[in-house]
Write an enzyme that holds these catalytic residues in place. Sequence first.
Site, PDB file in Angstrom:
ATOM      1  N   GLU A   1      10.950  -8.195  -3.014  1.00 12.21           N
ATOM      2  CA  GLU A   1      11.457  -6.897  -2.543  1.00 12.21           C
ATOM      3  C   GLU A   1      10.798  -6.659  -1.195  1.00 12.21           C
ATOM      4  O   GLU A   1       9.612  -6.350  -1.123  1.00 12.21           O
ATOM      5  CB  GLU A   1      11.054  -5.780  -3.530  1.00 12.21           C
ATOM      6  CG  GLU A   1      11.502  -5.991  -4.957  1.00 12.21           C
ATOM      7  CD  GLU A   1      12.961  -5.615  -5.174  1.00 12.21           C
ATOM      8  OE1 GLU A   1      13.613  -5.145  -4.218  1.00 12.21           O
ATOM      9  OE2 GLU A   1      13.450  -5.803  -6.295  1.00 12.21           O
ATOM     10  N   LEU A   2      11.574  -6.806  -0.114  1.00 12.66           N
ATOM     11  CA  LEU A   2      10.949  -6.854   1.216  1.00 12.66           C
ATOM     12  C   LEU A   2      11.352  -5.665   2.094  1.00 12.66           C
ATOM     13  O   LEU A   2      11.803  -4.653   1.595  1.00 12.66           O
ATOM     14  CB  LEU A   2      11.295  -8.194   1.867  1.00 12.66           C
ATOM     15  CG  LEU A   2      10.978  -9.428   0.992  1.00 12.66           C
ATOM     16  CD1 LEU A   2      11.349 -10.714   1.701  1.00 12.66           C
ATOM     17  CD2 LEU A   2       9.515  -9.446   0.562  1.00 12.66           C
TER      18      LEU A   2
ATOM     19  N   CYS B   1      10.287   1.558   2.144  1.00  9.85           N
ATOM     20  CA  CYS B   1      11.165   0.471   2.588  1.00  9.85           C
ATOM     21  C   CYS B   1      12.591   0.949   2.767  1.00  9.85           C
ATOM     22  O   CYS B   1      13.335   0.424   3.580  1.00  9.85           O
ATOM     23  CB  CYS B   1      11.123  -0.673   1.589  1.00  9.85           C
ATOM     24  SG  CYS B   1      11.523  -0.120  -0.091  1.00  9.85           S
TER      25      CYS B   1
ATOM     26  N   TRP C   1       0.805  -1.218   0.000  1.00  9.67           N
ATOM     27  CA  TRP C   1       0.000   0.000   0.000  1.00  9.67           C
ATOM     28  C   TRP C   1       0.842   1.273   0.000  1.00  9.67           C
ATOM     29  O   TRP C   1       0.318   2.366  -0.172  1.00  9.67           O
ATOM     30  CB  TRP C   1      -0.967   0.035   1.187  1.00  9.67           C
ATOM     31  CG  TRP C   1      -0.426  -0.465   2.499  1.00  9.67           C
ATOM     32  CD1 TRP C   1      -0.654  -1.696   3.045  1.00  9.67           C
ATOM     33  CD2 TRP C   1       0.414   0.232   3.420  1.00  9.67           C
ATOM     34  NE1 TRP C   1       0.001  -1.816   4.251  1.00  9.67           N
ATOM     35  CE2 TRP C   1       0.663  -0.644   4.511  1.00  9.67           C
ATOM     36  CE3 TRP C   1       0.990   1.501   3.449  1.00  9.67           C
ATOM     37  CZ2 TRP C   1       1.461  -0.294   5.605  1.00  9.67           C
ATOM     38  CZ3 TRP C   1       1.775   1.858   4.529  1.00  9.67           C
ATOM     39  CH2 TRP C   1       2.012   0.970   5.592  1.00  9.67           C
TER      40      TRP C   1
ATOM     41  N   GLU D   1      11.414  -3.181  11.750  1.00  7.05           N
ATOM     42  CA  GLU D   1      10.984  -2.134  10.819  1.00  7.05           C
ATOM     43  C   GLU D   1       9.821  -1.348  11.427  1.00  7.05           C
ATOM     44  O   GLU D   1       8.789  -1.927  11.780  1.00  7.05           O
ATOM     45  CB  GLU D   1      10.548  -2.768   9.499  1.00  7.05           C
ATOM     46  CG  GLU D   1      10.265  -1.735   8.431  1.00  7.05           C
ATOM     47  CD  GLU D   1       9.827  -2.367   7.114  1.00  7.05           C
ATOM     48  OE1 GLU D   1       9.002  -3.297   7.142  1.00  7.05           O
ATOM     49  OE2 GLU D   1      10.309  -1.910   6.054  1.00  7.05           O
TER      50      GLU D   1
ATOM     51  N   GLY E   1       6.623  -6.334  -0.460  1.00 10.76           N
ATOM     52  CA  GLY E   1       5.849  -6.260   0.779  1.00 10.76           C
ATOM     53  C   GLY E   1       6.706  -6.652   1.957  1.00 10.76           C
ATOM     54  O   GLY E   1       7.940  -6.535   1.919  1.00 10.76           O
ATOM     55  N   SER E   2       6.062  -7.124   3.000  1.00 12.39           N
ATOM     56  CA  SER E   2       6.766  -7.415   4.249  1.00 12.39           C
ATOM     57  C   SER E   2       7.522  -8.747   4.175  1.00 12.39           C
ATOM     58  O   SER E   2       7.229  -9.592   3.321  1.00 12.39           O
ATOM     59  CB  SER E   2       5.753  -7.464   5.391  1.00 12.39           C
ATOM     60  OG  SER E   2       4.843  -8.524   5.147  1.00 12.39           O
TER      61      SER E   2
ATOM     62  N   LYS F   1      -1.766  -7.436  -8.445  1.00 12.46           N
ATOM     63  CA  LYS F   1      -2.617  -7.540  -7.252  1.00 12.46           C
ATOM     64  C   LYS F   1      -2.180  -6.431  -6.306  1.00 12.46           C
ATOM     65  O   LYS F   1      -1.230  -6.578  -5.555  1.00 12.46           O
ATOM     66  CB  LYS F   1      -2.425  -8.917  -6.594  1.00 12.46           C
ATOM     67  CG  LYS F   1      -3.612  -9.426  -5.798  1.00 12.46           C
ATOM     68  CD  LYS F   1      -4.055  -8.532  -4.653  1.00 12.46           C
ATOM     69  CE  LYS F   1      -3.331  -8.797  -3.348  1.00 12.46           C
ATOM     70  NZ  LYS F   1      -3.798  -7.875  -2.267  1.00 12.46           N
ATOM     71  N   PRO F   2      -2.888  -5.289  -6.337  1.00 13.62           N
ATOM     72  CA  PRO F   2      -2.537  -4.220  -5.399  1.00 13.62           C
ATOM     73  C   PRO F   2      -3.026  -4.558  -4.002  1.00 13.62           C
ATOM     74  O   PRO F   2      -3.839  -5.472  -3.830  1.00 13.62           O
ATOM     75  CB  PRO F   2      -3.296  -3.009  -5.959  1.00 13.62           C
ATOM     76  CG  PRO F   2      -4.475  -3.598  -6.662  1.00 13.62           C
ATOM     77  CD  PRO F   2      -4.050  -4.951  -7.175  1.00 13.62           C
TER      78      PRO F   2
HETATM   79  P1  NAP Z   1       2.276  -6.955   3.070  1.00  9.77           P
HETATM   80  O1  NAP Z   1       1.316  -6.979   4.177  1.00  9.77           O
HETATM   81  O2  NAP Z   1       3.341  -7.981   3.023  1.00  9.77           O
HETATM   82  O3  NAP Z   1       1.401  -6.998   1.731  1.00  9.77           O
HETATM   83  C1  NAP Z   1       1.974  -6.881   0.453  1.00  9.77           C
HETATM   84  C2  NAP Z   1       1.008  -7.424  -0.587  1.00  9.77           C
HETATM   85  O4  NAP Z   1       0.861  -8.838  -0.407  1.00  9.77           O
HETATM   86  C3  NAP Z   1      -0.402  -6.851  -0.473  1.00  9.77           C
HETATM   87  O5  NAP Z   1      -0.948  -6.696  -1.761  1.00  9.77           O
HETATM   88  C4  NAP Z   1      -1.126  -7.930   0.301  1.00  9.77           C
HETATM   89  O6  NAP Z   1      -2.511  -7.898   0.126  1.00  9.77           O
HETATM   90  C5  NAP Z   1      -0.524  -9.166  -0.324  1.00  9.77           C
HETATM   91  N1  NAP Z   1      -0.657 -10.392   0.462  1.00  9.77           N
HETATM   92  C6  NAP Z   1      -0.951 -10.533   1.776  1.00  9.77           C
HETATM   93  N2  NAP Z   1      -0.927 -11.846   2.119  1.00  9.77           N
HETATM   94  C7  NAP Z   1      -0.605 -12.534   1.002  1.00  9.77           C
HETATM   95  C8  NAP Z   1      -0.406 -13.916   0.714  1.00  9.77           C
HETATM   96  N3  NAP Z   1      -0.513 -14.851   1.654  1.00  9.77           N
HETATM   97  N4  NAP Z   1      -0.068 -14.278  -0.550  1.00  9.77           N
HETATM   98  C9  NAP Z   1       0.080 -13.337  -1.511  1.00  9.77           C
HETATM   99  N5  NAP Z   1      -0.098 -12.009  -1.299  1.00  9.77           N
HETATM  100  C10 NAP Z   1      -0.421 -11.610  -0.059  1.00  9.77           C
HETATM  101  O7  NAP Z   1       3.042  -5.541   2.981  1.00  9.77           O
HETATM  102  P2  NAP Z   1       2.407  -4.095   3.186  1.00  9.77           P
HETATM  103  O8  NAP Z   1       2.050  -3.959   4.633  1.00  9.77           O
HETATM  104  O9  NAP Z   1       1.380  -3.859   2.144  1.00  9.77           O
HETATM  105  O10 NAP Z   1       3.642  -3.154   2.820  1.00  9.77           O
HETATM  106  C11 NAP Z   1       4.610  -2.760   3.741  1.00  9.77           C
HETATM  107  C12 NAP Z   1       5.851  -3.626   3.620  1.00  9.77           C
HETATM  108  O11 NAP Z   1       6.327  -3.594   2.277  1.00  9.77           O
HETATM  109  C13 NAP Z   1       7.001  -3.107   4.469  1.00  9.77           C
HETATM  110  O12 NAP Z   1       7.642  -4.188   5.095  1.00  9.77           O
HETATM  111  C14 NAP Z   1       7.928  -2.468   3.451  1.00  9.77           C
HETATM  112  O13 NAP Z   1       9.284  -2.397   3.841  1.00  9.77           O
HETATM  113  C15 NAP Z   1       7.733  -3.361   2.272  1.00  9.77           C
HETATM  114  N6  NAP Z   1       8.145  -2.673   1.042  1.00  9.77           N
HETATM  115  C16 NAP Z   1       9.268  -3.100   0.399  1.00  9.77           C
HETATM  116  C17 NAP Z   1       9.708  -2.431  -0.731  1.00  9.77           C
HETATM  117  C18 NAP Z   1      10.952  -2.865  -1.476  1.00  9.77           C
HETATM  118  O14 NAP Z   1      11.109  -2.464  -2.631  1.00  9.77           O
HETATM  119  N7  NAP Z   1      11.841  -3.644  -0.885  1.00  9.77           N
HETATM  120  C19 NAP Z   1       8.982  -1.329  -1.208  1.00  9.77           C
HETATM  121  C20 NAP Z   1       7.845  -0.926  -0.522  1.00  9.77           C
HETATM  122  C21 NAP Z   1       7.412  -1.613   0.601  1.00  9.77           C
HETATM  123  P3  NAP Z   1      -3.436  -7.069   1.150  1.00  9.77           P
HETATM  124  O15 NAP Z   1      -2.754  -5.763   1.431  1.00  9.77           O
HETATM  125  O16 NAP Z   1      -4.670  -6.894   0.383  1.00  9.77           O
HETATM  126  O17 NAP Z   1      -3.547  -7.896   2.375  1.00  9.77           O
END
Ligand code: NAP
Length: 515
Positions: free
Chosen positions: A256-257, A290, A160, A387, A234-235, A184-185
């Site tokens: 990319e976490l 991130c 997000w 984090e 994501g995370s 899938k956003p």
């Molecule tokens: P997240 O909770 O891991 O979610 C990321 C995406 O994965 C969302 O679209 C989420 O859907 C989806 N998702 C959730 N459970 C899943 C599953 N079991 N299988 C497949 N997809 C699934 O991360 P976030 O809270 O949105 O974002 C914050 C994190 O992203 C932070 O840790 C940040 O550091 C990291 N990040 C990393 C980078 C990089 O380039 N390294 C850049 C930006 C952000 P829903 O949201 O609909 O649940």
Amino acid sequence: MGTVATTKEPSLASSDLTGAATSDGGTLLVRAPRTGEVLGEVPDLDATQVAELVARARAAQPAWAGLAVDARAEVLDRYRRLLWRRRGEVLRYLQAESGKPYEDALRELGLLLDWAHHWSRVAGPLLADEPLRTRGLMAVGRRSVRTFEPHGVVGVIGPWSFPVMLSIGDALPALMAGNTVVCKPSEVTPLATAMAAELFVAAGGPADVLLVATGGGRTGEALIDHVDAVHFTGSVATGRAVAARAGQRLIPCALELGGKDPMIVLADADLERAARGAVNYGLANGGQICMAVERVYVEREVYERFVDLVVQQVRSLRVGPSGGPGTVDVTGMIHPPQVDIVDAHVRDAVERGARALTGGRRGPVAAGYEPTVLVDVDHSMRCMREETFGPVIPIMAVRDADEAVGRANDSEYGLTASVWTDDPARGKAVARQLEAGTVTVNDAMMHSALPELPMGGWKTSGLGGRGGAEAMRWACRQRIVQVLRTTGHPDLGWLPYRPRSSRTLERLFGLLYGR
Ligand code: NAP
């Protein structure tokens, strides 16, 4: 695009509610994070619907891949120009569903435009057949070439924090490589992604080449079950689950976490600028990046002065709801539950002896957190090890560069790091000791705005897959084609084995490798 129905145009009108996306049967209501106002609704796709969407993308893929690279680049160029012309709508969606300041939304859109410009230009050379040099006895008469082929359908799952850049942006190299893509956003911020995908079709992009699967985690899981490669941002926790699921199918998986990115300030640094850097890179996008500066280590002799400079600047920032250009610096959090994590980190630090010189509490906008500078911090505290992903800058004094490096590396993360010094050679020497995928001297984070550079984390921060030639290569399967000129070729070593040919082979090995 046909998968998204918004109830109305997003507006920035306020109320006292807070909230994010909520599921209502087969529909997700998307809410403004600060006000809770319903901005629109999108389908909450189940596994069957995701399979159907991927099947559409699969049917469209051969024709898309069959276009010349230049023709795909032409589509991308038209798309980029349309995104720019319709920027007002994209920015409105981005600001409404994320509550970002105008400038943070504009920068995100600018990055997307720059990436579209970049990938449309470099795809041709990067996808061209690559002759491979070979040497040695077995290379005689053989010519080898590497060719690049699309995987088929690529799934891009994004967070997000950057709704268009980390979904549509990561789709671009995959599209240029001849894949079709299903994004899938996050369920929290699907509207801007959906709007950006609709513009692809409006710009003349073929139907079903770029699709959006809206929904929550289950939708993401189903996507992994059907695509041919998955690009995830994501995370760490979700990244592990994504990798495990992709591993079951043995499909390529880019990750990319998260990060806990350290900033090291050496005593000879331009302190004024370093302090501005800490504030900018710690608090831009509300710290929800991130690669944001998540912890600062400062050589003791300049620590007090540095802290004063940072505090002065943080106090001068304008905190409030998202508005027009130049009206606010820090707004509320994008995903209201993240405020609880930020608050837990700050409270844990304060209970263990840290002091908040600014902020340290929720507000002043609903679902927001005051920009916070923490001092007297140490590595027993969550804010130095986990984090935070919010507007918090913990600053710690260190004896010297060696201690700073040790502290910086004392982390499970390894995304990026920065070193601030007046001596570029020393900066580079320190950079080489840091366990991170990218280290910047006298700057931070901006490498990610340069699509020519590969980007990827060490340790739990991921497995790469964004930027540089690597991103395009990741989006492809590679095929080695080897051609043997048969005329006069001895086919040494073939069956049946004969004493004479074996002795010749032995002599040749001796001549080549025995001296
Ligand atoms: P997240 O909770 O891991 O979610 C990321 C995406 O994965 C969302 O679209 C989420 O859907 C989806 N998702 C959730 N459970 C899943 C599953 N079991 N299988 C497949 N997809 C699934 O991360 P976030 O809270 O949105 O974002 C914050 C994190 O992203 C932070 O840790 C940040 O550091 C990291 N990040 C990393 C980078 C990089 O380039 N390294 C850049 C930006 C952000 P829903 O949201 O609909 O649940």
